[in-house]
Structure formats: structure tokens, C-alpha cells
Design an enzyme around this catalytic site. Structure first.
Site, short mmCIF file in Angstrom:
data_model
loop_
_atom_site.label_atom_id
_atom_site.label_comp_id
_atom_site.label_asym_id
_atom_site.label_seq_id
_atom_site.Cartn_x
_atom_site.Cartn_y
_atom_site.Cartn_z
N CYS A 207 0.88 -1.19 0.00
CA CYS A 207 0.00 0.00 0.00
C CYS A 207 0.91 1.23 0.00
O CYS A 207 0.97 1.97 0.98
CB CYS A 207 -0.89 -0.02 1.24
SG CYS A 207 -1.94 -1.48 1.35
N GLY A 209 1.03 4.09 -1.66
CA GLY A 209 0.57 5.47 -1.82
C GLY A 209 1.56 6.26 -2.65
O GLY A 209 2.05 5.78 -3.69
N ALA A 210 1.92 7.46 -2.17
CA ALA A 210 2.89 8.29 -2.90
C ALA A 210 4.31 7.98 -2.48
O ALA A 210 5.25 8.68 -2.86
CB ALA A 210 2.57 9.76 -2.68
N GLY A 211 4.49 6.93 -1.66
CA GLY A 211 5.83 6.40 -1.46
C GLY A 211 6.61 6.90 -0.26
O GLY A 211 7.82 6.72 -0.20
N LYS A 213 6.96 5.70 2.74
CA LYS A 213 7.74 4.61 3.34
C LYS A 213 8.61 3.91 2.29
O LYS A 213 9.69 3.41 2.60
CB LYS A 213 6.82 3.62 4.05
CG LYS A 213 6.12 4.29 5.22
CD LYS A 213 5.30 3.37 6.05
CE LYS A 213 4.59 4.17 7.14
NZ LYS A 213 3.69 5.24 6.62
N ASP A 231 -0.17 -0.01 -5.36
CA ASP A 231 -1.32 0.67 -4.74
C ASP A 231 -2.49 0.56 -5.73
O ASP A 231 -2.28 0.30 -6.91
CB ASP A 231 -1.00 2.14 -4.46
CG ASP A 231 -1.88 2.73 -3.36
OD1 ASP A 231 -1.41 2.88 -2.22
OD2 ASP A 231 -3.07 3.01 -3.64
N ASP A 279 1.17 -0.92 4.75
CA ASP A 279 0.79 0.30 5.46
C ASP A 279 -0.68 0.52 5.11
O ASP A 279 -1.00 1.25 4.17
CB ASP A 279 1.69 1.44 4.97
CG ASP A 279 1.46 2.73 5.71
OD1 ASP A 279 0.92 2.69 6.83
OD2 ASP A 279 1.82 3.79 5.17
N CYS A 332 -1.91 3.80 10.87
CA CYS A 332 -1.75 5.04 11.64
C CYS A 332 -3.06 5.27 12.40
O CYS A 332 -3.60 6.36 12.40
CB CYS A 332 -1.38 6.21 10.74
SG CYS A 332 -2.50 6.51 9.38
C1 LIG Z 1 -1.92 4.67 4.69
S1 LIG Z 1 -1.99 4.84 2.98
C2 LIG Z 1 -0.35 4.50 2.48
C3 LIG Z 1 0.65 5.58 2.78
C4 LIG Z 1 2.05 5.32 2.24
N1 LIG Z 1 2.50 3.99 2.54
C5 LIG Z 1 3.05 6.31 2.79
O1 LIG Z 1 3.92 5.96 3.61
O2 LIG Z 1 2.97 7.48 2.37
C6 LIG Z 1 -2.84 3.41 2.47
C7 LIG Z 1 -2.84 3.17 0.99
O3 LIG Z 1 -3.47 1.90 0.75
C8 LIG Z 1 -4.01 1.96 -0.55
N2 LIG Z 1 -4.92 0.80 -0.76
C9 LIG Z 1 -6.22 0.67 -0.43
N3 LIG Z 1 -6.68 -0.54 -0.80
C10 LIG Z 1 -5.64 -1.20 -1.35
C11 LIG Z 1 -5.49 -2.50 -1.92
N4 LIG Z 1 -6.51 -3.33 -2.01
N5 LIG Z 1 -4.28 -2.85 -2.40
C12 LIG Z 1 -3.23 -1.98 -2.34
N6 LIG Z 1 -3.32 -0.73 -1.81
C13 LIG Z 1 -4.52 -0.35 -1.33
C14 LIG Z 1 -4.66 3.33 -0.58
O4 LIG Z 1 -4.88 3.75 -1.90
C15 LIG Z 1 -3.60 4.16 0.16
O5 LIG Z 1 -2.72 4.80 -0.74
#
Ligand SMILES: C[S@@+](CC[C@H](N)C(=O)[O-])C[C@H]1O[C@@H](n2cnc3c(N)ncnc32)[C@H](O)[C@@H]1O
Length: 391
Positions: A207, A209-211, A213, A231, A279, A332
Site C-alpha cells: 500500500c 501510496g505516494a511512497g 515509506k 497501490d 501500510d 496510523c
Molecule cells: C496509509 S496509505 C499509504 C501511505 C504510504 N504507505 C506512505 O507511507 O505514504 C494506504 C494506501 O493503501 C491503498 N490501498 C487501499 N486498498 C488497497 C489495496 N486493495 N491494495 C493496495 N493498496 C490499497 C490506498 O490507496 C492508500 O494509498
């Protein structure tokens, strides 16, 4: 803008924020940026003052108020100088009527507070959930060391972290422009350490997102090995590649997933990853310091849907881990049904997996993992667990 006009502008913005919170619309920061993009006449002092009023109003109200005016009336009740600016003059809010009601002061809606207390968060920890967050950056070891940053303080036990004076314009710093530092909360840096990323590993950031982690993982891997960032959100994931380029992280491959069909897209990674970091999407109850209006968006239904998605991504991620490899689960959130409870449920379904004890520079043991809280650790709130697949 006159002081009264600033109050009126804050009320208009709060109106938009209240509606967006109800309808799952844009974040407060986005709405504020849009508002001022359409009002170029407002100077930087006006913008700062209005923004501060808006966030002060949001922070004090646990429940979503019925209007922006109700939110500002709550501030006015506590501050006679603000109340005096409701004077009905040109561009000012109308005078306060005797029967008007203000928004309800509190940390969060009562039902969420009850869930937090049930999850072992003490009453005394609640106020810190909506304090102002510090401004932390991670030093990117893939780049030459940045020039010293004025006022930057080290963070204990985190050699790659700096805490900057609040209000620092990070984007204007050379170190940020050339990727030598990345804005990242100390808590986010700490939970990423649970992956024990090292050179030559194969890691999936499921997961991504914009990276945020992903970039920390690439640095810990010293740009050696393979790092797959996936993602389901095209928008977020598309922001990763330019960030990676700026950070000099060359080992990252991104892959957009189709929700419910993730496994198909990850066939080549089944059972062969050293580590999968999840995440997971969550209620964000640990990040209210940064997005205080997020607590106005939550509903029991929404949390239930998030819990189902978390269980789903845990299953997807577990299948990618090689025998003897690790699954890192992060949220989080400070709610147990998203954190410790979610992991306990996974272990119930997969009794052959075990908990790998973590030794992190902050946080307290909480069930099968470690929890960081704003009050105890001065970081955003997180739950993290490291699970091991049997050999
Ligand atoms: C907490 S955020 C991630 C933040 C990112 N890891 C960071 O450190 O900036 C959770 C992410 O999970 C993604 N997500 C939701 N459902 C998902 C799935 N089935 N498979 C993969 N990613 C998913 C969302 O789009 C979102 O970007």
C-alpha cells in the site's frame, strides 16, 4: 483584510470543510489552497491568519459542527477578542445572536472516544491527539549529506531524522529540492524500521501510496535489491516516480493494482518476497494532529469497511511472503480493531505464522505489536506488528 474580514473568510472556509467532511470531499488543506487561489488579493499575512483561525476552530471541536459559523462561535466563546469581531460591518460576520449555538468542544465524537479508551488509550493521552504536529524530515542517505538547516534538532535514537522549527518552508530548502531530505513524521520513520530492510532484499510495499515509506525502504536497502511499490490509487502512485527520481532511488518498480484482483497482478511475486510491508488504509486516528478534520469524517460504517479492507490486504500480502520471510503490518490508527485486533484475527486464521518481537527506538508493546502515541512518543499514532512465515 480587516480582522473581521479574516473571521468571515475563516467561516466561509469552515463551511466548505464541514460539507467536505460530511461528503468525503477534499481535505481542509486542499480547500484552503483553492480558496486563496481564487482570492489573489489576500496577502501572505492574511492567508496565515485565516489558516490559523480555521485550524484553531477545527481542533477544538470533536464533533462536526453544523456550520462554519458554529465552529467560529465556539472560538469566540473562549476568546472575547474574536467575539468582538462579529460586528456586522462590511465583510464582517453578523453580530452574535442571543439564541445562536456554538459547536461542541471535545477531542472527537463520543463514540470514537469510547473506542479509543477501549483500545487502551488513557484519558490523559487524548488532548495530544489534536495538538499541533511537529515538522520532521528524514535525511536521505542515498544523497550527499545536506547543508545544516537552521534550527533543526536531532531526534533521539533516530540518526536519520531531524525536527525542524514549526513554520519552516521545507519546499524552499535546497536539501528538499535535491532530494537530500524528505518530510516524514518520526513515527512513520520508526514503524518502517520494523521491515529491517537491508541491501539485496526483495521487498514489496503493498500500500505504497505516494511512497513515503517506499523511499525510506530504498534508502535502508542502499539502492540494492528489488523494491516493488503497489497501490490501487493511480493518483497517489503516480506521485511516487518523480519523488523516487529526486531522491535518487533507482530500485523501485511501481505497479498499479486493480482492487479485488491484486493477486493476479502480483503472480510473479507470490511466495518469493523477503518482506512485505502493508501500510494499510485506516481511520487515521493517529494522525489527527495533521488532519484534525479527519475525525469529522469517520462513521462506524466507514471503520467497518476499512477493517474489511485491512483483512483483505493482509491476505494478499501474506501470500507474497517467502517461507521464513516477514510481513509488516502498519496502521496510523490507535483503534484495536484496526491494529492489534486485526493482527490477532490474522494469527487466528493462520496459526502457523508467528509474531516476531520488535525492538524499535520508541513506542510500547501493545498486543502482538508496538504502538506509538502522540502523548507518549511525540510522534503520530501508529500500530506496527512484524509477523513471520514459517520456513
Ligand atoms: C496509509 S496509505 C499509504 C501511505 C504510504 N504507505 C506512505 O507511507 O505514504 C494506504 C494506501 O493503501 C491503498 N490501498 C487501499 N486498498 C488497497 C489495496 N486493495 N491494495 C493496495 N493498496 C490499497 C490506498 O490507496 C492508500 O494509498
Amino acid at each position: 483584510m480587516t480582522p473581521s474580514a479574516r473571521i468571515q473568510a475563516a467561516i466561509e472556509l469552515l463551511d466548505a470543510i464541514v460539507v467536505a467532511a460530511r461528503d468525503q470531499g477534499a481535505a481542509a488543506d486542499t480547500l484552503i489552497a483553492r480558496y486563496f487561489a481564487e482570492r489573489r488579493y489576500a496577502g501572505s499575512k492574511d492567508r496565515r491568519a485565516v489558516r490559523e483561525l480555521v485550524y484553531a476552530a477545527i481542533r477544538q471541536l470533536g464533533d462536526r459542527p453544523k456550520s462554519g459559523r458554529a465552529a467560529m462561535l465556539a472560538l469566540a466563546q473562549a476568546d472575547p477578542d474574536i467575539a468582538a469581531l462579529f460586528d456586522g460591518s462590511a465583510h464582517a460576520p453578523a453580530a452574535i445572536g442571543a439564541s445562536e449555538t456554538a459547536g461542541k468542544i471535545g477531542t472527537a465524537p463520543d463514540w470514537i472516544v469510547a473506542k479509543l479508551l477501549d483500545s487502551g488509550i488513557g484519558e490523559e493521552e487524548l488532548p495530544a491527539l489534536i495538538d499541533r504536529a511537529p515538522l520532521d524530515v528524514r535525511i536521505n542517505r542515498l544523497k550527499p549529506a545536506p547543508e545544516p538547516i537552521e534550527g533543526a534538532e536531532p531526534i533521539a535514537a533516530l540518526p536519520d531524522a531531524l525536527r525542524l522549527p514549526s513554520g519552516t518552508n521545507v519546499e524552499a530548502l535546497e536539501a528538499a529540492k535535491d532530494g537530500a531530505i524528505e518530510v516524514q513524521d518520526a513515527g512513520s520513520q520508526i514503524v518502517t524500521m520494523a521491515a529491517k530492510a537491508a541491501p539485496d532484499m526483495r521487498i514489496v510495499d503493498l500500500c505504497a501510496g505516494a511512497g513515503g515509506k517506499t523511499l525510506a525502504l530504498a534508502a535502508a536497502m542502499d539502492n540494492r535489491g528489488v523494491l516493488l511499490a503497489t497501490d490501487t490509487d493511480r493518483n497517489r502512485l503516480s506521485r511516487l516516480a518523480p519523488r523516487a527520481a529526486r531522491a535518487g532511488a533507482t530500485i523501485i518498480e511501481t505497479r498499479l493494482l486493480n482492487p479485488t484482483r491484486e493477486a493476479e497482478a502480483l503472480e510473479d511475486w507470490q511466495g518469493n518476497s523477503d518482506c512485505v510491508l502493508i501500510d494499510a488504509p485506516c481511520s487515521g486516528t493517529g494522525t489527527w494532529r495533521r488532519n484534525p478534520e479527519a475525525r469529522w469524517r469517520l462513521t462506524p460504517d466507514r471503520i467497518e469497511r476499512l477493517v474489511a479492507t485491512q483483512a483483505h490486504v493482509l491476505e494478499i500480502g501474506a501470500n507474497l511472503v517467502k517461507p521464513g520471510g516477514a510481513l509488516i503490518y502498519i496502521v496510523c490508527s490507535l483503534l484495536d480493531n484496526e491494529g492489534a485486533g486485526q493482527v490477532a484475527h490474522f494469527l487466528g486464521e493462520h496459526p502457523e505464522w508467528s509474531v516476531d518481537q520488535l525492538d524499535l527506538p520508541a513506542g510500547r508493546t501493545h498486543g502482538p505489536g508496538i504502538r506509538l502515541t502522540p502523548a507518549h512518543d511525540d510522534t503520530d499514532g501508529f500500530f506496527v506488528a512484524r509477523l513471520k512465515r514459517p520456513c
